[in-house]
Motif scaffolding. Structure first.
Motif, PDB file in Angstrom:
ATOM      1  N   UNK A   1     -52.653 -66.564  65.992  1.00  0.00           N
ATOM      2  CA  UNK A   1     -51.415 -66.805  65.568  1.00  0.00           C
ATOM      3  C   UNK A   1     -50.870 -66.286  64.280  1.00  0.00           C
ATOM      4  N   UNK A   2     -49.731 -66.014  64.043  1.00  0.00           N
ATOM      5  CA  UNK A   2     -49.368 -65.569  62.684  1.00  0.00           C
ATOM      6  C   UNK A   2     -48.562 -66.746  62.288  1.00  0.00           C
ATOM      7  N   UNK A   3     -48.528 -67.179  60.984  1.00  0.00           N
ATOM      8  CA  UNK A   3     -47.889 -68.275  60.352  1.00  0.00           C
ATOM      9  C   UNK A   3     -47.380 -68.043  59.176  1.00  0.00           C
ATOM     10  N   UNK A   4     -46.038 -67.906  58.915  1.00  0.00           N
ATOM     11  CA  UNK A   4     -45.277 -67.701  57.635  1.00  0.00           C
ATOM     12  C   UNK A   4     -45.592 -68.713  56.626  1.00  0.00           C
ATOM     13  N   UNK A   5     -46.108 -68.506  55.471  1.00  0.00           N
ATOM     14  CA  UNK A   5     -46.079 -69.591  54.509  1.00  0.00           C
ATOM     15  C   UNK A   5     -45.400 -69.018  53.295  1.00  0.00           C
ATOM     16  N   UNK A   6     -45.247 -69.861  52.309  1.00  0.00           N
ATOM     17  CA  UNK A   6     -44.252 -69.713  51.063  1.00  0.00           C
ATOM     18  C   UNK A   6     -44.562 -68.281  50.530  1.00  0.00           C
ATOM     19  N   UNK A   7     -46.182 -67.792  50.400  1.00  0.00           N
ATOM     20  CA  UNK A   7     -46.585 -66.547  49.539  1.00  0.00           C
ATOM     21  C   UNK A   7     -47.064 -65.391  50.509  1.00  0.00           C
ATOM     22  N   UNK A   8     -47.165 -65.743  51.681  1.00  0.00           N
ATOM     23  CA  UNK A   8     -47.624 -64.621  52.607  1.00  0.00           C
ATOM     24  C   UNK A   8     -47.612 -65.109  54.085  1.00  0.00           C
ATOM     25  N   UNK A   9     -47.826 -64.189  54.913  1.00  0.00           N
ATOM     26  CA  UNK A   9     -47.999 -64.707  56.683  1.00  0.00           C
ATOM     27  C   UNK A   9     -49.564 -64.663  56.714  1.00  0.00           C
ATOM     28  N   UNK A  10     -50.059 -65.894  57.287  1.00  0.00           N
ATOM     29  CA  UNK A  10     -51.467 -66.016  57.511  1.00  0.00           C
ATOM     30  C   UNK A  10     -51.822 -66.163  58.938  1.00  0.00           C
ATOM     31  N   UNK A  11     -52.919 -65.340  59.154  1.00  0.00           N
ATOM     32  CA  UNK A  11     -53.435 -65.423  60.646  1.00  0.00           C
ATOM     33  C   UNK A  11     -54.482 -66.430  60.808  1.00  0.00           C
ATOM     34  N   UNK A  12     -54.106 -67.142  61.831  1.00  0.00           N
ATOM     35  CA  UNK A  12     -54.971 -68.364  62.398  1.00  0.00           C
ATOM     36  C   UNK A  12     -55.509 -68.104  63.635  1.00  0.00           C
ATOM     37  N   UNK A  13     -56.764 -68.258  63.660  1.00  0.00           N
ATOM     38  CA  UNK A  13     -57.347 -68.078  65.146  1.00  0.00           C
ATOM     39  C   UNK A  13     -57.450 -69.376  65.707  1.00  0.00           C
ATOM     40  N   UNK A  14     -57.318 -69.433  66.894  1.00  0.00           N
ATOM     41  CA  UNK A  14     -57.082 -70.653  67.654  1.00  0.00           C
ATOM     42  C   UNK A  14     -58.042 -70.578  68.894  1.00  0.00           C
ATOM     43  N   UNK A  15     -58.206 -71.653  69.566  1.00  0.00           N
ATOM     44  CA  UNK A  15     -58.625 -71.779  71.005  1.00  0.00           C
ATOM     45  C   UNK A  15     -57.647 -72.080  72.016  1.00  0.00           C
ATOM     46  N   UNK A  16     -57.808 -71.207  73.101  1.00  0.00           N
ATOM     47  CA  UNK A  16     -56.502 -71.452  74.074  1.00  0.00           C
ATOM     48  C   UNK A  16     -56.790 -72.756  74.721  1.00  0.00           C
ATOM     49  N   UNK A  17     -55.647 -73.417  74.851  1.00  0.00           N
ATOM     50  CA  UNK A  17     -55.714 -74.843  75.442  1.00  0.00           C
ATOM     51  C   UNK A  17     -56.012 -75.935  74.587  1.00  0.00           C
ATOM     52  N   UNK A  18     -56.265 -75.687  73.304  1.00  0.00           N
ATOM     53  CA  UNK A  18     -56.753 -76.807  72.301  1.00  0.00           C
ATOM     54  C   UNK A  18     -55.818 -76.779  71.411  1.00  0.00           C
ATOM     55  N   UNK A  19     -54.658 -77.337  71.615  1.00  0.00           N
ATOM     56  CA  UNK A  19     -53.542 -77.669  70.730  1.00  0.00           C
ATOM     57  C   UNK A  19     -53.312 -78.772  70.097  1.00  0.00           C
ATOM     58  N   UNK A  20     -54.126 -79.915  70.721  1.00  0.00           N
ATOM     59  CA  UNK A  20     -53.854 -81.376  70.460  1.00  0.00           C
ATOM     60  C   UNK A  20     -55.192 -81.846  69.759  1.00  0.00           C
ATOM     61  N   UNK A  21     -55.160 -83.108  69.281  1.00  0.00           N
ATOM     62  CA  UNK A  21     -56.413 -83.723  68.535  1.00  0.00           C
ATOM     63  C   UNK A  21     -56.192 -83.627  67.217  1.00  0.00           C
ATOM     64  N   UNK A  22     -57.390 -84.115  66.492  1.00  0.00           N
ATOM     65  CA  UNK A  22     -57.598 -84.085  65.092  1.00  0.00           C
ATOM     66  C   UNK A  22     -57.869 -82.811  64.446  1.00  0.00           C
ATOM     67  N   UNK A  23     -57.050 -82.134  63.628  1.00  0.00           N
ATOM     68  CA  UNK A  23     -57.262 -80.640  63.291  1.00  0.00           C
ATOM     69  C   UNK A  23     -58.285 -80.343  62.270  1.00  0.00           C
ATOM     70  N   UNK A  24     -59.141 -79.278  62.690  1.00  0.00           N
ATOM     71  CA  UNK A  24     -60.542 -78.935  61.952  1.00  0.00           C
ATOM     72  C   UNK A  24     -60.175 -77.444  61.660  1.00  0.00           C
ATOM     73  N   UNK A  25     -60.233 -77.298  60.216  1.00  0.00           N
ATOM     74  CA  UNK A  25     -59.721 -76.004  59.850  1.00  0.00           C
ATOM     75  C   UNK A  25     -60.701 -75.386  59.179  1.00  0.00           C
ATOM     76  N   UNK A  26     -61.295 -74.300  59.907  1.00  0.00           N
ATOM     77  CA  UNK A  26     -62.584 -73.308  59.307  1.00  0.00           C
ATOM     78  C   UNK A  26     -62.260 -72.471  58.330  1.00  0.00           C
TER      79      UNK A  26
END
Length: 332
Positions: A1-26
């Motif tokens: 997914x693409x996420x707009x942030x103040x200085x740039x748009x960032x691409x974030x890789x996710x796992x389908x169906x895993x949208x809940x729980x404690x976030x782990x950011x790699x």
């Protein structure tokens, strides 16, 4: 997914169906992308939400320039802004290689946003090149021995050309084989392709080169990746002063040739070996020893060493890596 942030748009890789729980950011390392975390993300236990960001100039995120005089803060500020944009109430950060330095800087600047930190073969808290001893003292005040001038120009050219061949020791594929991993791993084409998403140039990899009158004749410039890693710009002397102090897991491969007390990418060590001529006896940067010294002062950390493993434990020993990471996330 693409996420707009103040200085740039960032691409974030996710796992389908895993949208809940404690976030782990790699957070990936240099000359790679979030794709290197694909299998680690999928293997996270239930109760955790896997996310992996492409840093600026890598993967599918915007190729915003890197101001190396801020050290790794362009990257770590992006990570913090991503956490805010996603509305995450604290994350478990996992950083590999340069990404470990990015994660450490984010922890330093916003400790309350970090539930736990996992470092995987991280760059030294005193940067890459140009320092001596466990306290990371500069060999020269200008950081001589570090920076973009130490990059192999043939590797840079092949990276820019998108070279998938193995016809040179410094092709991206052979660098992956000889430096990223100790033994062959599945899906090599997938990882080499991810390496080739690296933007090449003075604002990105390797950065602008600068010269020095001292051996080995290169010093940090002011733009791009390798200069951002220079000890004149990236240095975490006071990590022990932050509050709160989330627990840190440090995982490393015993046979890493990139981040090591005798790194084959450290110009000082290459000088001692005679590969770079004219060395006045400058000692190698003790990268692992420096990390350990900083973490000892920090406090709550655990070091896990994988034998028969190079720079990428998550690729080389995935089952063991996933088990140790899961235990850390659970607080075991």
């Amino acid at each position: 997914m693409k996420v707009p942030t103040p200085r740039l748009t960032q691409h974030v890789l996710t796992v389908e169906g895993r949208t809940a729980g404690e976030p782990v950011l790699f957070v990936h390392g240099n000359v790679s992308s979030a794709a290197f975390w694909r299998d680690s993300m999928a293997a996270l236990p239930d109760g955790y939400r896997p996310l992996a960001v492409d840093l600026r100039g890598f993967g599918e995120s915007d190729p915003a320039p890197v101001d190396a005089t801020r050290g790794l803060r362009d990257y770590s500020d992006d990570v913090i802004e991503l956490i805010d944009a996603l509305g995450l109430d604290g994350v478990h950060l996992v950083g590999w290689s340069m990404g470990g330095g990015v994660a450490l800087q984010a922890l330093h600047d916003r400790p309350a946003a970090v539930r736990s930190l996992t470092l995987v073969n991280p760059v030294s808290p005193y940067g890459y090149g140009g320092t001596e001893g466990p306290d990371g003292r500069l060999t020269h005040a200008d950081g001589t021995g570090a920076g973009a001038g130490g990059a192999n120009p043939d590797f840079v050219a092949r990276l820019k050309a998108g070279d998938m061949s193995d016809d040179s020791p410094v092709s991206p594929r052979n660098v992956f084989r000889s430096a990223y991993v100790k033994h062959p791993v599945p899906d090599e084409d997938f990882y080499v392709s991810a390496m080739l998403t690296t933007r090449v140039g003075e604002d990105h990899y390797p950065g602008d080169a600068a010269t020095s009158t001292a051996w080995p004749g290169v010093a940090p410039g002011k733009r791009g990746v390798l200069n951002a890693l220079a000890p004149t710009y990236f240095r975490l002397d006071d990590l022990d002063a932050i509050d709160p102090k989330p627990p840190i897991l440090w995982i490393r491969g015993a046979d890493d040739v990139i981040v090591s007390d005798a790194s084959l990418f450290d110009l000082a060590h290459l000088g001692a070996l005679g590969v770079v001529p004219g060395s006045p006896g400058t000692p190698a940067q003790p990268m692992v020893t420096q990390t350990r010294a900083v973490l000892e002062r920090y406090g709550p950390y655990r070091e896990v060493v994988f034998d028969d493993c190079g720079h990428s434990p998550h690729l080389e020993h995935p089952a063991a890596f996933q088990r140790v990471l899961a235990d850390h996330l659970r607080g075991i």
